[in-house]
Motif scaffolding. Structure first.
Motif, PDB file in Angstrom:
ATOM      1  N   ILE A  24      61.069  64.506  43.338  1.00 51.88           N
ATOM      2  CA  ILE A  24      61.550  65.064  44.230  1.00 51.88           C
ATOM      3  C   ILE A  24      63.426  64.623  44.739  1.00 51.88           C
ATOM      4  N   LEU A  25      62.952  63.157  44.204  1.00 54.85           N
ATOM      5  CA  LEU A  25      64.363  63.316  44.472  1.00 54.85           C
ATOM      6  C   LEU A  25      65.491  63.182  43.739  1.00 54.85           C
ATOM      7  N   VAL A  26      66.093  63.151  42.149  1.00 57.75           N
ATOM      8  CA  VAL A  26      65.775  64.223  41.792  1.00 57.75           C
ATOM      9  C   VAL A  26      67.190  65.742  42.068  1.00 57.75           C
ATOM     10  N   ASN A  27      66.024  66.385  42.317  1.00 55.65           N
ATOM     11  CA  ASN A  27      65.850  68.006  42.511  1.00 55.65           C
ATOM     12  C   ASN A  27      66.656  67.719  43.545  1.00 55.65           C
ATOM     13  N   SER A  28      66.306  66.971  44.457  1.00 60.13           N
ATOM     14  CA  SER A  28      66.326  67.101  45.855  1.00 60.13           C
ATOM     15  C   SER A  28      68.354  66.800  45.992  1.00 60.13           C
ATOM     16  N   ILE A  29      68.289  66.135  45.486  1.00 56.77           N
ATOM     17  CA  ILE A  29      70.212  65.835  45.078  1.00 56.77           C
ATOM     18  C   ILE A  29      70.418  66.901  44.119  1.00 56.77           C
ATOM     19  N   LYS A  30      70.360  67.300  43.028  1.00 54.61           N
ATOM     20  CA  LYS A  30      70.931  68.666  42.408  1.00 54.61           C
ATOM     21  C   LYS A  30      71.147  69.476  43.276  1.00 54.61           C
ATOM     22  N   TYR A  31      70.275  69.957  44.047  1.00 59.83           N
ATOM     23  CA  TYR A  31      70.419  71.552  44.374  1.00 59.83           C
ATOM     24  C   TYR A  31      71.016  71.167  45.855  1.00 59.83           C
ATOM     25  N   ALA A  86      74.051  68.960  46.210  1.00 60.37           N
ATOM     26  CA  ALA A  86      74.964  68.110  45.978  1.00 60.37           C
ATOM     27  C   ALA A  86      75.971  69.415  44.692  1.00 60.37           C
ATOM     28  N   LYS A  87      75.266  69.588  43.862  1.00 62.96           N
ATOM     29  CA  LYS A  87      75.409  71.269  42.871  1.00 62.96           C
ATOM     30  C   LYS A  87      77.203  70.758  42.869  1.00 62.96           C
ATOM     31  N   VAL A  88      76.383  69.763  41.309  1.00 59.95           N
ATOM     32  CA  VAL A  88      77.937  69.334  40.954  1.00 59.95           C
ATOM     33  C   VAL A  88      78.560  70.298  39.561  1.00 59.95           C
ATOM     34  N   GLU A  89      79.003  70.369  39.375  1.00 60.13           N
ATOM     35  CA  GLU A  89      79.329  71.416  38.432  1.00 60.13           C
ATOM     36  C   GLU A  89      78.873  70.086  37.249  1.00 60.13           C
ATOM     37  N   ARG A  90      78.254  70.971  35.750  1.00 59.62           N
ATOM     38  CA  ARG A  90      78.388  70.160  34.228  1.00 59.62           C
ATOM     39  C   ARG A  90      80.001  69.934  34.184  1.00 59.62           C
ATOM     40  N   PRO A  91      79.936  68.210  32.921  1.00 63.62           N
ATOM     41  CA  PRO A  91      81.339  68.827  32.074  1.00 63.62           C
ATOM     42  C   PRO A  91      81.447  70.044  31.176  1.00 63.62           C
ATOM     43  N   LYS A 134      76.031  75.124  34.675  1.00 67.61           N
ATOM     44  CA  LYS A 134      75.786  74.575  35.611  1.00 67.61           C
ATOM     45  C   LYS A 134      76.256  73.969  37.046  1.00 67.61           C
ATOM     46  N   ASN A 135      76.179  73.866  38.104  1.00 72.23           N
ATOM     47  CA  ASN A 135      76.274  73.052  38.993  1.00 72.23           C
ATOM     48  C   ASN A 135      75.061  72.521  39.632  1.00 72.23           C
ATOM     49  N   ASN A 136      74.448  72.156  38.795  1.00 77.63           N
ATOM     50  CA  ASN A 136      73.405  71.132  39.296  1.00 77.63           C
ATOM     51  C   ASN A 136      73.468  69.460  37.805  1.00 77.63           C
ATOM     52  N   SER A 137      74.510  69.117  38.343  1.00 81.28           N
ATOM     53  CA  SER A 137      74.912  68.277  37.252  1.00 81.28           C
ATOM     54  C   SER A 137      74.650  66.989  37.720  1.00 81.28           C
ATOM     55  N   PHE A 138      74.828  66.481  38.375  1.00 80.66           N
ATOM     56  CA  PHE A 138      74.354  64.967  39.642  1.00 80.66           C
ATOM     57  C   PHE A 138      73.036  64.678  40.523  1.00 80.66           C
ATOM     58  N   PRO A 139      72.321  63.858  39.933  1.00 75.68           N
ATOM     59  CA  PRO A 139      72.439  63.262  38.637  1.00 75.68           C
ATOM     60  C   PRO A 139      71.515  64.160  37.303  1.00 75.68           C
ATOM     61  N   SER A 140      71.495  62.977  36.534  1.00 75.86           N
ATOM     62  CA  SER A 140      70.629  63.471  35.419  1.00 75.86           C
ATOM     63  C   SER A 140      69.141  62.907  35.514  1.00 75.86           C
ATOM     64  N   GLY A 141      68.511  64.440  34.960  1.00 77.05           N
ATOM     65  CA  GLY A 141      66.985  64.194  34.817  1.00 77.05           C
ATOM     66  C   GLY A 141      66.596  63.641  34.147  1.00 77.05           C
ATOM     67  N   HIS A 142      67.240  63.456  32.831  1.00 77.39           N
ATOM     68  CA  HIS A 142      66.929  63.057  31.277  1.00 77.39           C
ATOM     69  C   HIS A 142      67.183  61.876  32.048  1.00 77.39           C
TER      70      HIS A 142
END
Length: 461
Positions: free
Chosen positions: A133-140, A142-147, A151-159
């Motif tokens: 819940i925490l990771v995906n709610s922030i990911k989508y 914040a929409k930070v682009e990956r290096p 994609k635009n779901n870099s922050f935070p790292s799910g791995h």
């Protein structure tokens, strides 16, 4: 006369009754005072010793580190692109699950942990739900682009969040059996996070934030399931915590800021162009007594070099140019004696002296100007290559222990590397016999000294 005797007897009886009542009252007061003196007075728990504070220390440090490195994420990626541009090893896709696999392997093998299999699974499941819940709610949001721009779901790292959730799961179940389980779990999680950065899938702040989310998710998962069971674990009474030998052996992750001394790159005439750099790595030591041990470190240090502004004028005016030298990088390892002194249960001083090897990275020198016809407006004019060299290091650190197994360490190190740097200039210069003879045989013998100030997250075993 009989009436007088009867009256006297009644008065004597009343007096005796009153005296007895007084004695009983006095004895009752004394008994109550005695009971009160035996009731322990509940002292107020110091803030840093409160359970929720101790559990939130590591996530707070990780979140703070993510915020602190946010503005430097592009520079950190440039270091990766320079030294390991073609790194593609997908071990991180699998290693993230290793601590959880270890938990179930140990339980199926009959090794007693904190909880039985069913309750452990409930706690783990609750942790995964919270983490997801925490990771995906922030990911989508914040929409930070990956290096890598995918994609635009870099922050935070799910791995990283998954890896540290699993590492905390292993720590919760078996860290009390042997601290080696905790060190192995968090070590594999750290390697997972490093892999996400080296594979160019995540920025460094993504990984730090994901690690913090993973740890706090597991703490919350166990908190809620423990409330349902109304105790801290199924097998706590059966387990005897291994205290070890009370020696300050440790393993730490460190991150610091580096400062070159006054003669840094003096022979290359860049001593006034050095800038503040950074250092990251691992450090550990095994102590044979409370005072003495042997340890070492493995670290990477990078030093940016400030561009040099020049005016070129050879009959024609070319205007102002910049000479840009890529940062120097050192990959070092050393080993040597460590000394420790405990001021109290909370504060510990450590001194060290190590010697070892420092590998170096080659770099490029560019000239940059708006008049240069290229997309980046710069032209490569030279390359440099420092030779690998001997490195010696000495340092001191002070640690505050949150508990017997975890501490935050402030450290300062002094490093010295004697390296020879050879400069090779471009083909255009090589075609000019005079310039080729003068410049392409240019060798600078550098005494590279620098000081590091930083923090370590220190785990004791």
């Amino acid at each position: 006369m009989k009436k007088l005797a009867l009256a006297s007897g009644i008065l004597l009886h009343l007096y005796s009754y009153k005296a007895q009542d007084t004695v009983q009252s006095r004895n009752l007061k004394e008994d109550i005072a005695l009971l009160n003196s035996n009731i322990p007075i509940q002292e107020k728990t110091p803030f840093l010793k409160k359970e929720w504070v101790k559990k939130s220390v590591a996530p707070t440090i990780l979140f703070a580190a993510a915020a602190a490195t946010w503005g430097e994420k592009e520079n950190i990626r440039e270091v990766r692109n320079r030294y390991l541009p073609a790194f593609k090893v997908k071990y991180d896709d699998y290693l993230q699950y290793a601590p959880a696999v270890a938990v179930y392997g140990l339980k199926l093998g009959g090794v007693k942990g904190r909880n039985n299999l069913g309750r452990a699974t409930l706690s783990y499941g609750a942790s995964l739900v919270i983490m997801g819940i925490l990771v995906n709610s922030i990911k989508y949001t914040a929409k930070v682009e990956r290096p890598d721009g995918s994609k635009n779901n870099s922050f935070p790292s799910g791995h990283a969040a998954m890896a540290f959730t699993n590492a905390s799961f292993l720590h919760k179940e078996y860290g009390m059996v042997n601290p080696a389980y905790s060190i192995a779990g968090y070590g594999s999680a750290t390697l997972t996070g490093l892999g996400r950065n080296l594979n160019n899938r995540h920025w460094l702040p993504d990984i730090l934030a994901g690690a913090g989310i993973g740890i706090i998710s597991t703490e919350l998962g166990y908190f809620f399931i423990d409330k349902i069971y109304k105790n801290k674990g199924d097998n706590l009474s059966m387990l005897s915590r291994i205290q070890g030998n009370d020696y300050p052996s440790f393993l730490a992750i460190k991150l610091g800021t580096t400062f070159g001394t006054t003669n840094f790159l003096k022979e290359s005439e860049l001593d006034d162009k050095k800038q503040i750099g950074f250092e990251g790595g691992l450090e550990g030591a095994y102590f044979f007594s409370k005072k003495w041990g042997v340890g070492g470190d493995f670290s990477f240090s990078s030093f940016p070099i400030k561009p040099m502004k020049v005016n070129l004028d050879d009959g024609d005016s070319y205007g102002e140019h910049e000479i840009i030298t890529q940062s120097l990088g050192f990959l070092g390892a050393g080993i040597g004696p460590y000394f420790s002194h405990e001021f109290s249960d909370k504060w510990q001083l450590t001194l060290k002296a190590t010697a070892g090897y420092s590998a170096t990275a080659s770099g490029k020198v560019f000239i940059k100007s708006d008049s240069i016809d290229s997309p980046s407006h710069q032209l490569e004019i030279a390359r440099y290559k420092p030779k690998p060299a001997f490195r010696w290091n000495t340092g001191a650190s002070i640690t505050y222990k949150f508990n017997p197994g975890l501490g935050l360490t402030f450290y300062t190190d002094y490093n010295e590397i004697k390296s020879t740097i050879r400069y090779r200039f471009s083909d255009a210069i090589q075609e000019n016999e005079e310039l080729n003879e003068e410049l392409n045989h240019l060798i600078a013998k550098e005494k590279i000294n620098y000081v590091t100030l930083g923090l370590r997250l220190t785990a004791y075993f």
